[in-house]
Structures are given as C-alpha cells and as structure tokens.
Motif scaffolding. Sequence first.
Motif, PDB file in Angstrom:
ATOM      1  N   LEU A 182       0.846  -1.191   0.000  1.00 13.80           N
ATOM      2  CA  LEU A 182       0.000   0.000   0.000  1.00 13.80           C
ATOM      3  C   LEU A 182       0.884   1.245   0.000  1.00 13.80           C
ATOM      4  O   LEU A 182       1.963   1.221   0.586  1.00 13.80           O
ATOM      5  CB  LEU A 182      -0.892   0.015   1.237  1.00 13.80           C
ATOM      6  N   PRO A 183       0.450   2.335  -0.599  1.00 13.01           N
ATOM      7  CA  PRO A 183      -0.815   2.508  -1.316  1.00 13.01           C
ATOM      8  C   PRO A 183      -0.763   2.088  -2.790  1.00 13.01           C
ATOM      9  O   PRO A 183      -1.744   2.244  -3.501  1.00 13.01           O
ATOM     10  CB  PRO A 183      -1.060   4.006  -1.202  1.00 13.01           C
ATOM     11  N   ALA A 184       0.392   1.573  -3.230  1.00 13.56           N
ATOM     12  CA  ALA A 184       0.541   1.250  -4.655  1.00 13.56           C
ATOM     13  C   ALA A 184      -0.496   0.244  -5.139  1.00 13.56           C
ATOM     14  O   ALA A 184      -0.903   0.291  -6.302  1.00 13.56           O
ATOM     15  CB  ALA A 184       1.950   0.735  -4.935  1.00 13.56           C
ATOM     16  N   LYS A 185      -0.921  -0.668  -4.260  1.00  8.75           N
ATOM     17  CA  LYS A 185      -1.849  -1.705  -4.729  1.00  8.75           C
ATOM     18  C   LYS A 185      -3.316  -1.286  -4.698  1.00  8.75           C
ATOM     19  O   LYS A 185      -4.196  -2.046  -5.116  1.00  8.75           O
ATOM     20  CB  LYS A 185      -1.654  -2.984  -3.923  1.00  8.75           C
ATOM     21  N   VAL A 186      -3.602  -0.081  -4.221  1.00 13.95           N
ATOM     22  CA  VAL A 186      -4.986   0.404  -4.234  1.00 13.95           C
ATOM     23  C   VAL A 186      -5.407   0.664  -5.682  1.00 13.95           C
ATOM     24  O   VAL A 186      -4.679   1.335  -6.428  1.00 13.95           O
ATOM     25  CB  VAL A 186      -5.117   1.700  -3.413  1.00 13.95           C
ATOM     26  N   PRO A 187      -6.533   0.144  -6.116  1.00 15.35           N
ATOM     27  CA  PRO A 187      -6.994   0.420  -7.482  1.00 15.35           C
ATOM     28  C   PRO A 187      -7.065   1.914  -7.740  1.00 15.35           C
ATOM     29  O   PRO A 187      -7.542   2.680  -6.901  1.00 15.35           O
ATOM     30  CB  PRO A 187      -8.389  -0.225  -7.516  1.00 15.35           C
ATOM     31  N   GLY A 188      -6.572   2.323  -8.902  1.00 19.30           N
ATOM     32  CA  GLY A 188      -6.564   3.737  -9.243  1.00 19.30           C
ATOM     33  C   GLY A 188      -5.219   4.402  -9.045  1.00 19.30           C
ATOM     34  O   GLY A 188      -4.957   5.473  -9.592  1.00 19.30           O
ATOM     35  N   VAL A 189      -4.339   3.770  -8.241  1.00 17.30           N
ATOM     36  CA  VAL A 189      -2.994   4.299  -8.012  1.00 17.30           C
ATOM     37  C   VAL A 189      -2.052   3.752  -9.086  1.00 17.30           C
ATOM     38  O   VAL A 189      -2.132   2.575  -9.454  1.00 17.30           O
ATOM     39  CB  VAL A 189      -2.481   3.909  -6.615  1.00 17.30           C
ATOM     40  N   VAL A 190      -1.146   4.589  -9.585  1.00 15.25           N
ATOM     41  CA  VAL A 190      -0.144   4.149 -10.551  1.00 15.25           C
ATOM     42  C   VAL A 190       1.007   3.513  -9.777  1.00 15.25           C
ATOM     43  O   VAL A 190       1.839   4.203  -9.192  1.00 15.25           O
ATOM     44  CB  VAL A 190       0.372   5.324 -11.404  1.00 15.25           C
ATOM     45  N   ALA A 191       1.059   2.181  -9.759  1.00 15.98           N
ATOM     46  CA  ALA A 191       2.095   1.438  -9.048  1.00 15.98           C
ATOM     47  C   ALA A 191       3.314   1.293  -9.952  1.00 15.98           C
ATOM     48  O   ALA A 191       3.208   0.790 -11.068  1.00 15.98           O
ATOM     49  CB  ALA A 191       1.573   0.066  -8.632  1.00 15.98           C
ATOM     50  N   VAL A 192       4.490   1.725  -9.456  1.00 17.51           N
ATOM     51  CA  VAL A 192       5.684   1.774 -10.296  1.00 17.51           C
ATOM     52  C   VAL A 192       6.751   0.793  -9.806  1.00 17.51           C
ATOM     53  O   VAL A 192       7.166   0.842  -8.644  1.00 17.51           O
ATOM     54  CB  VAL A 192       6.282   3.190 -10.330  1.00 17.51           C
ATOM     55  N   THR A 193       7.180  -0.083 -10.690  1.00 23.03           N
ATOM     56  CA  THR A 193       8.260  -1.027 -10.400  1.00 23.03           C
ATOM     57  C   THR A 193       9.574  -0.483 -10.960  1.00 23.03           C
ATOM     58  O   THR A 193       9.602   0.570 -11.584  1.00 23.03           O
ATOM     59  CB  THR A 193       7.958  -2.406 -11.014  1.00 23.03           C
ATOM     60  N   GLY A 194      10.667  -1.235 -10.738  1.00 21.46           N
ATOM     61  CA  GLY A 194      11.984  -0.729 -11.108  1.00 21.46           C
ATOM     62  C   GLY A 194      12.645  -1.459 -12.267  1.00 21.46           C
ATOM     63  O   GLY A 194      12.397  -2.640 -12.510  1.00 21.46           O
ATOM     64  N   THR A 195      13.525  -0.736 -12.975  1.00 23.18           N
ATOM     65  CA  THR A 195      14.308  -1.316 -14.069  1.00 23.18           C
ATOM     66  C   THR A 195      15.787  -0.960 -13.882  1.00 23.18           C
ATOM     67  O   THR A 195      16.141  -0.053 -13.125  1.00 23.18           O
ATOM     68  CB  THR A 195      13.847  -0.802 -15.440  1.00 23.18           C
ATOM     69  N   THR A 196      16.642  -1.656 -14.603  1.00 20.32           N
ATOM     70  CA  THR A 196      18.084  -1.435 -14.538  1.00 20.32           C
ATOM     71  C   THR A 196      18.521  -0.475 -15.652  1.00 20.32           C
ATOM     72  O   THR A 196      17.706  -0.042 -16.470  1.00 20.32           O
ATOM     73  CB  THR A 196      18.837  -2.758 -14.697  1.00 20.32           C
ATOM     74  N   ARG A 197      19.816  -0.226 -15.712  1.00 20.85           N
ATOM     75  CA  ARG A 197      20.354   0.654 -16.748  1.00 20.85           C
ATOM     76  C   ARG A 197      20.149   0.072 -18.145  1.00 20.85           C
ATOM     77  O   ARG A 197      20.024   0.802 -19.117  1.00 20.85           O
ATOM     78  CB  ARG A 197      21.843   0.902 -16.516  1.00 20.85           C
ATOM     79  N   SER A 198      20.110  -1.232 -18.232  1.00 21.15           N
ATOM     80  CA  SER A 198      19.929  -1.877 -19.537  1.00 21.15           C
ATOM     81  C   SER A 198      18.465  -1.974 -19.942  1.00 21.15           C
ATOM     82  O   SER A 198      18.148  -2.401 -21.045  1.00 21.15           O
ATOM     83  CB  SER A 198      20.542  -3.282 -19.506  1.00 21.15           C
TER      84      SER A 198
END
Length: 373
Positions: free
Chosen positions: A191-207
């Motif tokens: 939470l709060p990322a998993k609340v419907p309507g919230v833009v949940a952002v995950t991570g990426t690497t340099r590549s």
Amino acid sequence: MVAALGALATGTALALLPAAPASAGIHGQEWFLDTLHIGQAHRYSTGKGVTVAVVDSGIDAGHPDLKGHVRKGVDLTGYSDKYGWGDDSGHGTAMAGIIAAQGGGEDHAYGIAPGADILPVQVGSDPPIERLANAIRWSVDHHAQVINISMGINRRDYSVLTAAVRYALDHNVVVIAAAGNLHNSPVRIQLPAKVPGVVAVTGTTRSGSFWDQSSHSKPAALAAPADGITSTDSRTKFKTGYSTGYGTSASAAIVSGVAALVRAKYPDLDAANLINRLTATADDKGPKGRDSRYGYGIVDPVRALTAKVPHVDRNPVGTPAAKSHRATRRASEPSETTPVGLYVGIVVAMLVVVALLTALLVVRGRRARRRRA
C-alpha cells in the motif's frame, strides 16, 4: 531513494550513499535522463505550473537545486517544521530532486520536470494508515495535481486509504506510488501502490531489464529506472547535498515527474486520461500487454507528450471501491458489515419462538375445552 519503501516503510533501509566523485559531475551521473530522453521531452514541456506533492520525510527547501520551487507544505507528524521544510533522513529531498531539481551546471542535479513546484507533505517513518490517507486529502485540498508516494505500508483493512485515493481521482489528481523493494517488503506490491486507481511503479536497470529487487504483482502499472539514481539529498545528512541510491522510490519519482510534464502540456486531461496517456505510450516489455513486472511497460516521456492517444472513459489502472453508505442507510437496511449468518440465526430463532407460542396456545385451548366439558 535507496529503498522504494526506504526508511519510511518498515523502519529498515539501505543507507543512502554520497554521490561518487566523477569528472562529469553530479549531472553526468544522472544516466536516467539520457535513457528517458528528457532533453528531448523538455522541448514540449518542463512541467511549468504544475504542483507535485511529495508525501515523504520532508524536504530540504533551501537546497540550491530546489530553492524557489518548494512551496509551504505541512508536517503531519507534529514533531518537525510546520511547512515540511525539514528532512533528517534525506529521502524526501532525494525524491523532490528527481522530480524537479533545477540544474545549473555539471555540479548540480537536474530533474524530470524542472518547471514544476514541490509541495512537501511530511508524514514520518512508517506512518499510520490514517495519516497517509490524510496526506493524500491534504495534498488535494492544497492544489496538488500529482501526488508522489515513495513509501509503502502493510495493512489488512485499508478502506480509509481507498477512500482517500477516490477523493484524489474525483478531483483529477493522479496518485503515483512505489511498488516496493524485496529487502524490506514482500514480493507483492504494498500500500498505497496496490490500491486500485494508483499508478504502481516497479523498477528497471540501466539496460532496461527488470530490476530483480523490485516488488511486483498484478497491480503493477508502469516501470522506471531504479538502479543507481543520483539526486539531491538533505544537507543535514550529507554536506555535499547529493547521494546515489537504488530502489523503486526513485522509479515512482521519475514517473511523477513525467506526469507533471504531461499535466502541463495537456492541462484539460482528467486523471483517468492522464494515466491512460502514460500507460498507452509506455515501452511494452515482458509479456505483451500488462504484466506483473513492467505493468504496461517502461515510461516513455517523449511519446507521452507527443503521441495521439484516444480518449477513454475508464482508468486503466482501476477504480477505487465505492464509498460506504452506512451513514445514510435506512433503518430497514442491513449494515454492510453485519455477517449474513447473524441474520439467518435471528430468523431461525424467531421461527422457533413463533412455533413454541403456537404450541402453547394449542395446549391451553385443549385444557380449557376439557374443563368446560
């Protein structure tokens, strides 16, 4: 910034590291700016006129790369500066720098949306869910157009948070939150990322591959760089005023910056269509379409600002549950929280009572007739 949930999630976090000296300077270490083509994006928008609320540890408002772009906010903890202008942990200052640092040469940080203003909303570490919900509402009431929450908590009952997100969306305010990091959260998004309507952002690497320390699950909406992000930091923590860290805190701040760019370019978009513009133009990775790691894909600022995107009627990341009507229900209506089994038991008990009363009346009637006979 080191942890998406950082020191603000569970009380445990990796330490922010001072930015490593380099001949290219601080700006030269911000590799994500080139990866996301931010220079090109600024031809279309710098986020000018947009206010981004940073719900976090407060902000070093006097930092030279932020000075003049930090509005008077609030300290909801009651222990620090009344405007949210103090930041002992440095986390909030790092997020603010990623979003709106002003640059000024190679020895300064440059943000995604340098034209935007930051509204600090200080909530402390591991805030109660009610305080986090109040932070969202306060941000909306004080004219934020984007809310960045680079932290997370775990609660079973989060209806108060859901109601706050609905309040934000009803006022066309976009809420963006970090998915979390595996070292201080479960695999699933918090939470709060998993609340419907919230833009949940995950991570990426340099590549551009998925960062293996990022929490991920079905609510994932977008992905953004999380690997070695250099930004501003609280000068009470590092005298240099800069640090480098890892985590989806930074990923969320990057997407919040992009949202500010889009909001400035398309001020008439409602929240659902602003979010749709971000997701519809993302660089799709992993399985085709939305997936639990990248969501709709890695955010693409230039496409988000320039692509033709059809209007939508629904938020692509969902809609918070409807408001409770317990306070306005009629007396004949059951409470929303009353178990169905309780009503069954009451009905059965009433039938038993009626049957006993009927049997008693029958017996008394027979006795009366016998006496008369």
